[in-house]
Write an enzyme that holds these catalytic residues in place. Structure first.
Site, PDB file in Angstrom:
ATOM      1  N   ARG A 147     -35.307 -72.482  47.965  1.00  0.00           N
ATOM      2  CA  ARG A 147     -34.941 -71.061  48.014  1.00  0.00           C
ATOM      3  C   ARG A 147     -33.515 -70.828  48.506  1.00  0.00           C
ATOM      4  O   ARG A 147     -33.183 -69.737  48.957  1.00  0.00           O
ATOM      5  CB  ARG A 147     -35.937 -70.269  48.872  1.00  0.00           C
ATOM      6  N   LYS A 169     -20.812 -66.803  41.433  1.00  0.00           N
ATOM      7  CA  LYS A 169     -21.595 -66.764  40.203  1.00  0.00           C
ATOM      8  C   LYS A 169     -22.042 -68.180  39.843  1.00  0.00           C
ATOM      9  O   LYS A 169     -21.235 -69.103  39.783  1.00  0.00           O
ATOM     10  CB  LYS A 169     -20.771 -66.198  39.046  1.00  0.00           C
ATOM     11  N   GLU A 211      -7.063 -69.138  31.310  1.00  0.00           N
ATOM     12  CA  GLU A 211      -7.745 -68.347  32.331  1.00  0.00           C
ATOM     13  C   GLU A 211      -6.752 -67.823  33.366  1.00  0.00           C
ATOM     14  O   GLU A 211      -6.862 -66.683  33.836  1.00  0.00           O
ATOM     15  CB  GLU A 211      -8.826 -69.185  33.016  1.00  0.00           C
ATOM     16  N   LYS A 248      -8.796 -62.998  42.567  1.00  0.00           N
ATOM     17  CA  LYS A 248     -10.254 -63.026  42.447  1.00  0.00           C
ATOM     18  C   LYS A 248     -10.910 -62.742  43.790  1.00  0.00           C
ATOM     19  O   LYS A 248     -11.917 -62.021  43.846  1.00  0.00           O
ATOM     20  CB  LYS A 248     -10.724 -64.368  41.901  1.00  0.00           C
ATOM     21  N   GLU A 258     -20.840 -57.469  41.023  1.00  0.00           N
ATOM     22  CA  GLU A 258     -20.387 -57.017  39.709  1.00  0.00           C
ATOM     23  C   GLU A 258     -20.985 -55.675  39.304  1.00  0.00           C
ATOM     24  O   GLU A 258     -21.409 -55.466  38.162  1.00  0.00           O
ATOM     25  CB  GLU A 258     -20.694 -58.074  38.635  1.00  0.00           C
ATOM     26  N   ARG A 262     -15.600 -55.727  39.651  1.00  0.00           N
ATOM     27  CA  ARG A 262     -15.623 -57.149  39.329  1.00  0.00           C
ATOM     28  C   ARG A 262     -15.748 -57.405  37.829  1.00  0.00           C
ATOM     29  O   ARG A 262     -15.384 -58.476  37.343  1.00  0.00           O
ATOM     30  CB  ARG A 262     -16.755 -57.841  40.092  1.00  0.00           C
ATOM     31  N   ASN A 266     -13.932 -60.188  33.590  1.00  0.00           N
ATOM     32  CA  ASN A 266     -14.439 -60.628  32.292  1.00  0.00           C
ATOM     33  C   ASN A 266     -13.464 -60.334  31.148  1.00  0.00           C
ATOM     34  O   ASN A 266     -13.838 -60.436  29.975  1.00  0.00           O
ATOM     35  CB  ASN A 266     -15.784 -59.969  31.999  1.00  0.00           C
ATOM     36  N   HIS A 269     -13.646 -62.291  27.936  1.00  0.00           N
ATOM     37  CA  HIS A 269     -14.859 -63.099  27.949  1.00  0.00           C
ATOM     38  C   HIS A 269     -15.954 -62.609  27.009  1.00  0.00           C
ATOM     39  O   HIS A 269     -16.805 -63.399  26.609  1.00  0.00           O
ATOM     40  CB  HIS A 269     -15.395 -63.199  29.381  1.00  0.00           C
ATOM     41  N   HIS A 273     -17.149 -65.725  25.143  1.00  0.00           N
ATOM     42  CA  HIS A 273     -18.492 -66.278  25.306  1.00  0.00           C
ATOM     43  C   HIS A 273     -19.231 -66.346  23.971  1.00  0.00           C
ATOM     44  O   HIS A 273     -19.920 -67.326  23.668  1.00  0.00           O
ATOM     45  CB  HIS A 273     -19.296 -65.432  26.293  1.00  0.00           C
ATOM     46  N   HIS A 286     -14.073 -73.722  27.423  1.00  0.00           N
ATOM     47  CA  HIS A 286     -14.234 -72.323  27.838  1.00  0.00           C
ATOM     48  C   HIS A 286     -12.895 -71.595  27.895  1.00  0.00           C
ATOM     49  O   HIS A 286     -12.764 -70.465  27.394  1.00  0.00           O
ATOM     50  CB  HIS A 286     -14.916 -72.258  29.203  1.00  0.00           C
TER      51      HIS A 286
END
Length: 387
Positions: A147, A169, A211, A248, A258, A262, A266, A269, A273, A286
Protein backbone atom coordinates in the site's frame (compact mmCIF):
# COMPACT_ATOMS: atom_id res chain seq x y z
CA UNK A 1 34.12 8.27 -20.00
CA UNK A 2 31.77 8.72 -22.94
CA UNK A 3 31.11 12.43 -23.49
CA UNK A 4 27.56 13.67 -23.91
CA UNK A 5 26.30 14.54 -27.37
CA UNK A 6 26.12 18.28 -27.98
CA UNK A 7 23.12 19.79 -29.68
CA UNK A 8 24.39 22.31 -32.20
CA UNK A 9 21.13 21.51 -34.02
CA UNK A 10 22.85 20.33 -37.15
CA UNK A 11 25.53 17.87 -36.05
CA UNK A 12 24.87 15.62 -33.08
CA UNK A 13 28.23 13.91 -33.50
CA UNK A 14 30.04 16.65 -31.57
CA UNK A 15 30.14 16.54 -27.79
CA UNK A 16 29.52 18.54 -24.67
CA UNK A 17 32.68 19.96 -23.16
CA UNK A 18 33.25 18.88 -19.57
CA UNK A 19 34.71 22.05 -18.11
CA UNK A 20 36.60 21.61 -14.87
CA UNK A 21 35.02 23.60 -12.05
CA UNK A 22 32.11 24.74 -14.22
CA UNK A 23 29.56 22.08 -13.22
CA UNK A 24 28.35 23.42 -9.89
CA UNK A 25 25.70 21.28 -8.23
CA UNK A 26 22.14 22.60 -7.85
CA UNK A 27 19.51 21.91 -5.21
CA UNK A 28 15.83 22.41 -6.03
CA UNK A 29 13.03 21.78 -3.56
CA UNK A 30 9.56 20.58 -4.50
CA UNK A 31 7.36 22.15 -1.83
CA UNK A 32 4.46 19.83 -1.00
CA UNK A 33 4.19 20.08 2.77
CA UNK A 34 4.94 16.74 4.39
CA UNK A 35 5.57 15.25 0.92
CA UNK A 36 8.26 17.81 0.03
CA UNK A 37 11.54 16.56 -1.37
CA UNK A 38 14.77 17.73 -2.98
CA UNK A 39 16.16 17.37 -6.47
CA UNK A 40 19.96 17.28 -6.47
CA UNK A 41 21.60 18.04 -9.80
CA UNK A 42 25.33 17.81 -10.45
CA UNK A 43 28.19 15.71 -11.78
CA UNK A 44 29.46 12.51 -10.13
CA UNK A 45 26.77 12.29 -7.46
CA UNK A 46 26.23 8.53 -7.80
CA UNK A 47 29.16 7.50 -5.57
CA UNK A 48 27.52 9.55 -2.79
CA UNK A 49 24.00 8.23 -3.42
CA UNK A 50 24.04 6.10 -0.29
CA UNK A 51 24.62 9.01 2.09
CA UNK A 52 22.14 11.22 0.20
CA UNK A 53 19.45 8.53 0.38
CA UNK A 54 20.20 7.84 4.04
CA UNK A 55 19.67 11.54 4.81
CA UNK A 56 16.36 11.50 2.93
CA UNK A 57 15.02 8.29 4.47
CA UNK A 58 16.46 8.48 7.96
CA UNK A 59 17.46 5.44 10.03
CA UNK A 60 14.21 3.49 9.84
CA UNK A 61 14.83 2.11 6.33
CA UNK A 62 17.29 -0.74 5.97
CA UNK A 63 16.28 -2.57 2.78
CA UNK A 64 16.30 -1.06 -0.70
CA UNK A 65 15.16 -2.63 -3.96
CA UNK A 66 16.93 -1.30 -7.03
CA UNK A 67 14.60 -1.49 -10.03
CA UNK A 68 16.40 -1.05 -13.34
CA UNK A 69 16.92 -2.66 -16.73
CA UNK A 70 19.91 -4.85 -17.64
CA UNK A 71 21.77 -2.30 -19.76
CA UNK A 72 21.58 0.49 -17.16
CA UNK A 73 22.40 -1.84 -14.27
CA UNK A 74 25.49 -3.08 -16.10
CA UNK A 75 26.77 0.50 -16.35
CA UNK A 76 25.92 1.88 -12.91
CA UNK A 77 24.69 -0.93 -10.67
CA UNK A 78 27.99 -1.69 -8.99
CA UNK A 79 28.73 1.94 -8.11
CA UNK A 80 25.23 2.43 -6.72
CA UNK A 81 25.21 -0.82 -4.75
CA UNK A 82 28.60 -0.10 -3.21
CA UNK A 83 27.44 3.34 -2.12
CA UNK A 84 24.21 1.99 -0.63
CA UNK A 85 26.03 -0.79 1.20
CA UNK A 86 28.47 1.72 2.67
CA UNK A 87 25.49 3.68 3.99
CA UNK A 88 24.18 0.61 5.82
CA UNK A 89 21.48 -0.51 3.37
CA UNK A 90 20.71 -4.08 2.42
CA UNK A 91 20.01 -4.12 -1.33
CA UNK A 92 18.21 -6.41 -3.74
CA UNK A 93 17.78 -5.95 -7.46
CA UNK A 94 14.73 -6.44 -9.68
CA UNK A 95 15.05 -6.05 -13.44
CA UNK A 96 12.53 -5.18 -16.14
CA UNK A 97 12.69 -4.99 -19.91
CA UNK A 98 14.11 -1.99 -21.72
CA UNK A 99 11.53 0.02 -23.64
CA UNK A 100 8.02 1.47 -23.61
CA UNK A 101 6.46 -1.87 -24.53
CA UNK A 102 7.44 -3.20 -21.07
CA UNK A 103 5.48 -0.46 -19.31
CA UNK A 104 2.59 -2.81 -18.53
CA UNK A 105 0.61 -4.30 -15.67
CA UNK A 106 2.33 -7.64 -16.34
CA UNK A 107 5.69 -6.01 -15.58
CA UNK A 108 4.29 -4.46 -12.40
CA UNK A 109 2.91 -7.82 -11.22
CA UNK A 110 6.25 -9.53 -11.86
CA UNK A 111 8.09 -6.85 -9.88
CA UNK A 112 5.55 -7.07 -7.03
CA UNK A 113 6.22 -10.79 -6.77
CA UNK A 114 9.98 -10.28 -6.90
CA UNK A 115 9.83 -7.88 -3.96
CA UNK A 116 7.53 -10.21 -2.01
CA UNK A 117 9.87 -13.14 -2.62
CA UNK A 118 12.70 -11.04 -1.16
CA UNK A 119 10.54 -10.51 1.97
CA UNK A 120 10.61 -6.72 1.72
CA UNK A 121 8.29 -4.97 4.14
CA UNK A 122 6.61 -1.56 4.28
CA UNK A 123 9.75 0.03 5.71
CA UNK A 124 11.69 -0.83 2.56
CA UNK A 125 12.21 1.63 -0.29
CA UNK A 126 12.59 1.41 -4.05
CA UNK A 127 15.40 3.07 -5.97
CA UNK A 128 14.43 3.62 -9.62
CA UNK A 129 17.67 3.58 -11.63
CA UNK A 130 16.90 4.28 -15.26
CA UNK A 131 14.95 6.38 -17.71
CA UNK A 132 11.31 7.35 -17.83
CA UNK A 133 9.93 3.86 -18.35
CA UNK A 134 11.82 2.46 -15.37
CA UNK A 135 10.82 5.47 -13.27
CA UNK A 136 7.12 5.25 -14.16
CA UNK A 137 6.93 1.51 -13.52
CA UNK A 138 9.07 1.54 -10.38
CA UNK A 139 7.05 4.47 -9.07
CA UNK A 140 3.79 2.59 -9.58
CA UNK A 141 5.28 -0.48 -7.87
CA UNK A 142 6.31 1.74 -4.93
CA UNK A 143 2.84 3.30 -4.79
CA UNK A 144 1.10 -0.08 -4.62
CA UNK A 145 3.45 -2.56 -2.89
CA UNK A 146 2.44 -2.87 0.78
CA UNK A 147 0.00 0.00 0.00
CA UNK A 148 2.90 2.33 -0.61
CA UNK A 149 6.61 2.43 0.21
CA UNK A 150 9.28 5.09 -0.21
CA UNK A 151 10.69 5.90 -3.64
CA UNK A 152 13.99 7.38 -4.80
CA UNK A 153 14.63 8.39 -8.41
CA UNK A 154 18.07 8.26 -10.03
CA UNK A 155 17.33 9.20 -13.67
CA UNK A 156 19.73 8.05 -16.37
CA UNK A 157 18.17 9.87 -19.34
CA UNK A 158 17.75 13.57 -19.95
CA UNK A 159 14.01 13.20 -20.35
CA UNK A 160 13.65 11.44 -17.01
CA UNK A 161 15.89 14.02 -15.33
CA UNK A 162 13.78 16.99 -16.41
CA UNK A 163 10.32 15.47 -16.40
CA UNK A 164 9.21 11.99 -15.39
CA UNK A 165 11.26 11.74 -12.17
CA UNK A 166 9.57 14.87 -10.79
CA UNK A 167 6.01 15.37 -9.68
CA UNK A 168 4.86 11.96 -8.48
CA UNK A 169 3.08 10.69 -11.57
CA UNK A 170 3.49 6.94 -11.93
CA UNK A 171 1.78 4.47 -14.21
CA UNK A 172 1.66 2.01 -17.05
CA UNK A 173 0.09 1.75 -20.47
CA UNK A 174 -2.87 -0.21 -21.77
CA UNK A 175 -3.42 -1.21 -25.40
CA UNK A 176 -6.12 1.49 -25.44
CA UNK A 177 -3.78 4.31 -24.44
CA UNK A 178 -0.78 5.58 -22.54
CA UNK A 179 -0.61 5.94 -18.74
CA UNK A 180 -4.23 4.95 -18.24
CA UNK A 181 -3.39 3.03 -15.04
CA UNK A 182 -1.35 4.74 -12.35
CA UNK A 183 -1.15 6.70 -9.12
CA UNK A 184 0.33 9.85 -7.67
CA UNK A 185 3.29 8.87 -5.47
CA UNK A 186 5.92 11.49 -4.71
CA UNK A 187 9.55 10.40 -4.33
CA UNK A 188 11.61 11.13 -1.24
CA UNK A 189 14.58 12.33 -3.29
CA UNK A 190 15.70 12.76 -6.90
CA UNK A 191 19.43 12.40 -7.63
CA UNK A 192 20.34 13.68 -11.09
CA UNK A 193 23.97 12.89 -11.87
CA UNK A 194 24.68 14.36 -15.29
CA UNK A 195 27.69 12.04 -15.62
CA UNK A 196 25.16 9.23 -16.06
CA UNK A 197 23.95 10.95 -19.22
CA UNK A 198 27.39 10.47 -20.77
CA UNK A 199 26.42 7.00 -21.98
CA UNK A 200 23.25 8.15 -23.76
CA UNK A 201 23.05 7.50 -27.49
CA UNK A 202 22.55 10.76 -29.44
CA UNK A 203 18.95 9.85 -30.26
CA UNK A 204 18.08 9.41 -26.58
CA UNK A 205 19.71 12.72 -25.73
CA UNK A 206 17.77 14.49 -28.47
CA UNK A 207 14.55 12.95 -27.16
CA UNK A 208 15.13 14.74 -23.87
CA UNK A 209 15.72 18.02 -25.64
CA UNK A 210 12.24 18.00 -27.18
CA UNK A 211 10.79 17.78 -23.67
CA UNK A 212 13.15 20.52 -22.48
CA UNK A 213 11.99 22.69 -25.36
CA UNK A 214 8.45 22.18 -24.08
CA UNK A 215 9.39 23.84 -20.80
CA UNK A 216 10.82 26.84 -22.60
CA UNK A 217 7.73 27.12 -24.79
CA UNK A 218 5.54 26.80 -21.71
CA UNK A 219 7.18 29.21 -19.30
CA UNK A 220 10.69 30.42 -20.17
CA UNK A 221 11.47 32.17 -23.49
CA UNK A 222 15.18 32.40 -22.60
CA UNK A 223 15.30 28.64 -22.04
CA UNK A 224 13.57 28.08 -25.39
CA UNK A 225 16.19 30.26 -27.06
CA UNK A 226 19.10 28.57 -25.25
CA UNK A 227 18.00 25.12 -26.39
CA UNK A 228 17.46 26.45 -29.91
CA UNK A 229 21.05 27.72 -29.94
CA UNK A 230 22.51 24.47 -28.63
CA UNK A 231 24.01 23.03 -25.44
CA UNK A 232 27.78 22.86 -25.62
CA UNK A 233 29.11 22.45 -22.06
CA UNK A 234 28.24 20.42 -19.01
CA UNK A 235 27.59 23.64 -17.09
CA UNK A 236 24.98 24.62 -19.70
CA UNK A 237 23.42 21.17 -19.44
CA UNK A 238 23.14 21.43 -15.65
CA UNK A 239 21.61 24.88 -16.05
CA UNK A 240 19.01 23.63 -18.56
CA UNK A 241 18.08 20.67 -16.34
CA UNK A 242 17.78 22.93 -13.29
CA UNK A 243 15.58 25.45 -15.11
CA UNK A 244 13.26 22.71 -16.37
CA UNK A 245 13.06 21.24 -12.88
CA UNK A 246 12.28 24.62 -11.32
CA UNK A 247 9.40 25.15 -13.75
CA UNK A 248 7.94 21.73 -13.03
CA UNK A 249 8.51 22.00 -9.27
CA UNK A 250 6.67 25.33 -9.20
CA UNK A 251 3.72 23.97 -11.17
CA UNK A 252 3.51 20.74 -9.17
CA UNK A 253 3.64 22.66 -5.87
CA UNK A 254 0.62 24.70 -6.98
CA UNK A 255 -1.40 21.78 -8.38
CA UNK A 256 -0.13 18.38 -7.24
CA UNK A 257 -3.07 16.32 -8.53
CA UNK A 258 -3.50 17.99 -11.92
CA UNK A 259 -6.79 19.69 -11.14
CA UNK A 260 -5.90 22.78 -13.14
CA UNK A 261 -2.54 24.45 -13.76
CA UNK A 262 -0.55 21.20 -13.87
CA UNK A 263 -2.36 20.26 -17.06
CA UNK A 264 -0.12 22.81 -18.79
CA UNK A 265 2.75 20.32 -18.49
CA UNK A 266 0.92 18.21 -21.07
CA UNK A 267 1.79 20.66 -23.86
CA UNK A 268 2.39 18.50 -26.93
CA UNK A 269 1.35 15.32 -25.15
CA UNK A 270 -2.20 14.83 -26.40
CA UNK A 271 -0.90 14.48 -29.95
CA UNK A 272 2.29 12.76 -28.76
CA UNK A 273 0.75 10.05 -26.60
CA UNK A 274 -1.65 9.08 -29.38
CA UNK A 275 1.24 8.95 -31.84
CA UNK A 276 3.06 6.50 -29.58
CA UNK A 277 -0.06 4.37 -29.18
CA UNK A 278 -0.87 3.98 -32.90
CA UNK A 279 2.71 2.93 -33.63
CA UNK A 280 2.76 0.31 -30.87
CA UNK A 281 5.23 2.24 -28.68
CA UNK A 282 8.02 1.05 -30.98
CA UNK A 283 8.70 3.71 -33.60
CA UNK A 284 9.03 6.82 -31.44
CA UNK A 285 10.83 7.60 -28.25
CA UNK A 286 8.52 9.55 -25.95
CA UNK A 287 10.43 12.79 -26.44
CA UNK A 288 10.28 12.42 -30.23
CA UNK A 289 6.50 12.05 -30.07
CA UNK A 290 6.38 15.17 -27.89
CA UNK A 291 8.46 17.00 -30.50
CA UNK A 292 5.81 16.29 -33.11
CA UNK A 293 3.17 17.16 -30.53
CA UNK A 294 4.67 20.62 -30.01
CA UNK A 295 4.47 21.33 -33.73
CA UNK A 296 0.88 20.12 -33.96
CA UNK A 297 -0.15 22.03 -30.84
CA UNK A 298 1.31 25.17 -32.40
CA UNK A 299 -0.52 24.56 -35.68
CA UNK A 300 -3.77 23.93 -33.83
CA UNK A 301 -3.26 27.10 -31.79
CA UNK A 302 -2.81 29.01 -35.04
CA UNK A 303 -6.08 27.59 -36.36
CA UNK A 304 -7.75 28.73 -33.13
CA UNK A 305 -6.31 32.24 -33.64
CA UNK A 306 -4.30 31.93 -30.42
CA UNK A 307 -0.77 31.97 -31.83
CA UNK A 308 0.81 34.11 -34.56
CA UNK A 309 2.26 32.34 -37.59
CA UNK A 310 5.71 33.72 -36.80
CA UNK A 311 5.74 31.78 -33.52
CA UNK A 312 4.47 28.64 -35.26
CA UNK A 313 7.45 28.91 -37.60
CA UNK A 314 9.87 29.43 -34.71
CA UNK A 315 8.53 26.37 -32.90
CA UNK A 316 8.76 24.14 -35.96
CA UNK A 317 12.27 25.37 -36.71
CA UNK A 318 13.41 24.69 -33.14
CA UNK A 319 11.94 21.17 -33.09
CA UNK A 320 13.40 20.13 -36.43
CA UNK A 321 16.76 21.69 -35.61
CA UNK A 322 17.23 19.33 -32.66
CA UNK A 323 17.44 16.40 -35.06
CA UNK A 324 15.74 14.13 -37.53
CA UNK A 325 12.50 12.55 -36.35
CA UNK A 326 11.02 9.20 -37.44
CA UNK A 327 8.52 9.62 -40.25
CA UNK A 328 4.78 10.11 -39.85
CA UNK A 329 4.14 10.06 -43.60
CA UNK A 330 2.60 6.56 -43.56
CA UNK A 331 0.17 7.22 -40.70
CA UNK A 332 -3.57 7.67 -40.89
CA UNK A 333 -5.09 10.87 -39.49
CA UNK A 334 -8.33 9.09 -38.53
CA UNK A 335 -6.45 6.48 -36.47
CA UNK A 336 -4.38 9.23 -34.83
CA UNK A 337 -7.51 11.14 -33.83
CA UNK A 338 -9.20 7.96 -32.60
CA UNK A 339 -6.25 7.28 -30.29
CA UNK A 340 -6.48 10.82 -28.96
CA UNK A 341 -10.01 10.15 -27.74
CA UNK A 342 -8.49 7.88 -25.07
CA UNK A 343 -6.44 10.73 -23.64
CA UNK A 344 -6.85 11.07 -19.86
CA UNK A 345 -7.65 14.78 -20.20
CA UNK A 346 -10.71 14.12 -22.37
CA UNK A 347 -13.98 15.05 -20.68
CA UNK A 348 -17.17 13.37 -21.83
CA UNK A 349 -15.20 12.35 -24.95
CA UNK A 350 -14.41 16.02 -25.66
CA UNK A 351 -10.72 16.73 -26.15
CA UNK A 352 -8.70 19.18 -24.09
CA UNK A 353 -5.51 20.69 -25.49
CA UNK A 354 -2.68 22.78 -24.16
CA UNK A 355 -2.12 25.53 -26.72
CA UNK A 356 0.85 27.91 -26.85
CA UNK A 357 -0.20 31.54 -27.10
CA UNK A 358 3.35 32.87 -27.42
CA UNK A 359 6.89 31.60 -26.78
CA UNK A 360 6.85 31.28 -23.00
CA UNK A 361 3.11 31.00 -22.33
CA UNK A 362 0.35 28.46 -22.94
CA UNK A 363 -3.30 28.03 -22.08
CA UNK A 364 -5.80 25.21 -21.58
CA UNK A 365 -8.40 24.89 -24.35
CA UNK A 366 -11.48 22.71 -23.89
CA UNK A 367 -13.90 21.28 -26.45
CA UNK A 368 -11.76 21.72 -29.55
CA UNK A 369 -13.84 20.66 -32.58
CA UNK A 370 -12.70 17.30 -33.94
CA UNK A 371 -13.10 18.65 -37.45
CA UNK A 372 -10.33 21.15 -36.76
CA UNK A 373 -8.05 18.52 -35.21
CA UNK A 374 -8.62 16.23 -38.19
CA UNK A 375 -7.75 19.06 -40.56
CA UNK A 376 -4.48 19.80 -38.74
CA UNK A 377 -3.51 16.12 -38.76
CA UNK A 378 -4.35 15.64 -42.45
CA UNK A 379 -2.34 18.68 -43.47
CA UNK A 380 0.61 17.64 -41.34
CA UNK A 381 0.74 14.08 -42.68
CA UNK A 382 0.31 15.38 -46.22
CA UNK A 383 3.23 17.77 -45.80
CA UNK A 384 5.35 14.91 -44.40
CA UNK A 385 4.66 12.88 -47.56
CA UNK A 386 6.01 15.73 -49.68
CA UNK A 387 9.41 15.72 -47.95
Amino acid sequence: MHPLPQTNMTDLTSHITQQRGASRARLISVELGERSYDIRIGAHLLPNAGSLIRSALGRSSHSLAIISNPSVLALYGQTLTSSLTAAGFHTVTALMGDGERYKTLNTVARLHRALAQQHLDRHAAIVALGGGVVGDVAGFVAATFMRGIALIHIPTTLLAAIDSSIGGKTGVNLPEGKNLVGAFHQPKLVITDVALLDSLPPRQFRAGLYEALKYGLLADPALFEQISQGIHTRAQLIDVIARCCRIKADIVASDEREAGRRQLLNLGHTFGHALEAITGYRRFLHGEAVGYGLILAARLARQLALLPQSDVDRIETAVYAIGRLPTVADLDAHAWLAAMRHDKKARHRRLTFIAPVRIGEATIVHDVPERLIQQVLHQFIHSAKQK
